[in-house]
Design an enzyme around this catalytic site. Structure first.
Site, mmCIF file in Angstrom:
data_model
loop_
_atom_site.group_PDB
_atom_site.id
_atom_site.type_symbol
_atom_site.label_atom_id
_atom_site.label_comp_id
_atom_site.label_asym_id
_atom_site.label_seq_id
_atom_site.Cartn_x
_atom_site.Cartn_y
_atom_site.Cartn_z
ATOM 1 N N GLY A 111 0.806 -1.216 0.000
ATOM 2 C CA GLY A 111 0.000 0.000 0.000
ATOM 3 C C GLY A 111 0.838 1.263 0.000
ATOM 4 O O GLY A 111 2.062 1.234 0.088
ATOM 5 N N ASP A 145 9.548 6.186 7.330
ATOM 6 C CA ASP A 145 9.068 7.423 7.939
ATOM 7 C C ASP A 145 8.009 8.148 7.118
ATOM 8 O O ASP A 145 7.430 9.128 7.576
ATOM 9 C CB ASP A 145 10.248 8.355 8.237
ATOM 10 C CG ASP A 145 11.042 8.753 6.993
ATOM 11 O OD1 ASP A 145 10.507 8.661 5.875
ATOM 12 O OD2 ASP A 145 12.218 9.149 7.153
ATOM 13 N N ASP A 272 3.963 -4.685 -7.430
ATOM 14 C CA ASP A 272 3.273 -3.452 -7.043
ATOM 15 C C ASP A 272 3.752 -2.257 -7.862
ATOM 16 O O ASP A 272 3.199 -1.158 -7.717
ATOM 17 C CB ASP A 272 3.451 -3.173 -5.543
ATOM 18 C CG ASP A 272 4.898 -3.087 -5.127
ATOM 19 O OD1 ASP A 272 5.601 -4.103 -5.229
ATOM 20 O OD2 ASP A 272 5.341 -2.000 -4.702
#
Length: 516
Positions: A111, A145, A272
């Site tokens: 994702g 991050d 992906d």
């Protein structure tokens, strides 16, 4: 194009991110087709709002093509729009969910870890694009991050614009905005957000995630959304989902053949990063070959050479096989029949690729015209086998002679006009090419066509490193110059000789990273 000169990034102890009430940008209206079609695959999220952002570069031609007023994007609210802080009417930002195979290993939950989909935009010409952010902060899918550094975002800008200029389907950067903050990598680097556009961000990994849920209804809705966005004529066919598989196989075969033609190495061909649209996406550890070498690898994490230059067609087929597996429930109610249909479709990949590669080489060798025959838009053309044989012989010699890939084809264009001088300058053993050159010349190469097919300038790895290192230090002059060069890669221009040259002898090998 001249980049903006942003303020230097604030230190890690600098101003906190803003928490203003949401702003509205009225310079565009966005749709939310993805959220409407498959709301289960998007997590509503808000981009981080940095305290002191500044525009690094705005892609004005792209902005105008999309219907934006470039001046409006340069305002404070416009910059906030490019960061995802000022939302256009209709925008419903989401972090997209997907899975994927990364270096052959399946990750069930990936994702948009540092990205957001702002929505879709209809351009004045009727084309529909999705507006997407990279580096906009941590989301529930984050594995790091959530931020991005200036250098990798400018790399994506440069390479995407080059790919667009040479006619290779690609996502494109609308802007890069400095966040005014540092991000920790191997060292502290100035942070940035990339605002990019693509016809969609649907990936093979999107379908893999949905297939893993076992929700046949969601899989059908996702496939219907992909068809509506990219292949709308399929909706009227008896077997639209098989058609979707076949169209994506063909699109990806043509895409990777085009990559190979300019010496592009994607570097991270995980599922992906494979789009349903057939566009190139995610320019992380990408690079371009100098000398022709099928084993060329530039990514710092590709230790086994899985995604080497010469492996890209086979890896594309491997990725497409994962796509076919995801679609099986839609192909037929009978498992055996569905598998047979999928295998038959996948069996067409190699012929599609061979035909696409032959068309690429026809252009590069100036042999587009076949006397007495019309070349089809897709599928094999008369003479493809002979072209492939001629090209493969040439590539074997190129590899043995360690000749620069890009320079060779420009020199060959001069040879098509009878001047072998540039070829002799490239190869100390130019006489070994005599037999091949004679056979090629008998086919009547077109020098003008070769000039249109073979770029003079590519994003040379060593020059990219210089430009991005300077940008990390706040100097954007080299980046701006390179952007201007790559916007017209086929046009020889005085004073740009260094941009057409490979790295000096003895230069250190290029190693690229994904920037996370």
């Amino acid at each position: 194009m001249t980049p903006e000169q942003p303020e230097r990034a604030a230190p890690a102890t600098g101003p906190a991110d803003r928490t203003d009430a949401p702003l509205v940008f009225d310079g565009a209206e966005l749709g939310d087709a993805f959220v409407q079609a498959v709301p289960e695959l998007g997590v509503p999220w808000q981009a981080v709002s940095p305290a002191t952002p500044s525009l690094v570069v705005l892609n004005e031609p792209l902005a105008s093509r999309l219907g934006f007023d470039p001046d409006a994007l340069r305002t404070e609210t416009g910059v906030r729009f490019l960061l995802g802080n000022a939302l256009a009417p209709g925008s419903r930002p989401v972090a997209q969910a997907y899975a994927g195979h990364q270096f052959g290993g399946y990750s069930p939950r990936l994702g948009d870890g540092r990205a957001l989909l702002l929505g879709d935009l209809t351009a004045p010409d009727g084309a529909v694009y999705e507006l997407h952010l990279k580096g906009s902060g941590r989301t529930p899918f984050a594995r790091a991050d959530g931020f991005a550094a200036v250098g990798p975002m400018l790399r994506e800008y440069l390479v995407g614009e080059f790919m667009h200029a040479v006619g290779i389907p690609t996502s494109r950067a609308l802007a890069v905005v400095s966040t005014g903050r540092w991000v920790p990598r191997d060292e502290l680097l100035p942070g940035a957000v990339l605002t990019r556009v693509a016809s969609s961000h649907l990936r093979v990994g999107t379908f893999q995630l949905v297939r893993s849920t076992g929700d046949a209804g969601l899989l059908r809705r996702l496939a219907d959304h992909a068809i509506a966005r990219h292949y709308p004529s399929l909706a009227r066919e008896e077997a639209p989902y098989l058609g979707l598989l076949e169209r994506v196989i063909d699109a990806q075969a043509r895409l990777v053949a085009a990559w190979m033609g300019v010496g592009f190495v994607h570097g991270v061909m995980n599922t992906d990063n494979v789009t349903v649209s057939g566009e190139t996406i995610d320019y992380g550890p990408c690079a371009f070959i100098d000398t022709f070498d099928p084993a060329a690898v530039f990514s710092s994490i590709d230790h086994q050479g899985r995604y080497a230059y010469g492996n890209q067609p086979q890896i594309t087929l491997w990725n497409l096989t994962r796509f076919a597996e995801s679609l099986l429930p839609l192909l037929d109610d009978d498992d055996a029949t569905a598998q047979r249909l999928a295998l038959d479709a996948l069996g067409a990949f190699q012929p599609h690729y061979d035909s696409a590669w032959a068309r690429v080489m026809r252009g590069k060798l100036g042999l587009n015209a076949v006397p007495g025959e019309a070349e089809p838009e897709s599928g094999p053309a008369p003479g493809d086998e002979a072209i492939a044989t001629l090209a493969n012989e040439m590539l074997v010699s190129l590899q043995a002679a360690r000749v620069d890939f890009t320079q060779f084809f420009r020199a060959l264009g001069e040879a098509a006009q009878g001047d072998d001088g540039p070829l002799r300058e490239l190869s100390a053993d130019a006489d070994s090419w005599r037999d091949w050159l004679e056979r090629w010349r008998r086919l009547g190469p077109d020098p003008a066509a070769m000039r249109r097919a073979n770029p003079v300038y590519i994003p040379r790895n060593h020059l990219m490193e210089q430009a991005l290192d300077a940008a990390n230090d706040g100097d954007f002059e080299l980046f701006g110059r390179m952007a201007e060069v790559l916007a017209a890669p086929f046009d020889v221009r005085p004073g740009l000789e260094r941009y057409a040259m490979p790295p000096p002898a003895g230069s250190r090998p290029t190693v690229t990273t994904c920037g996370t």
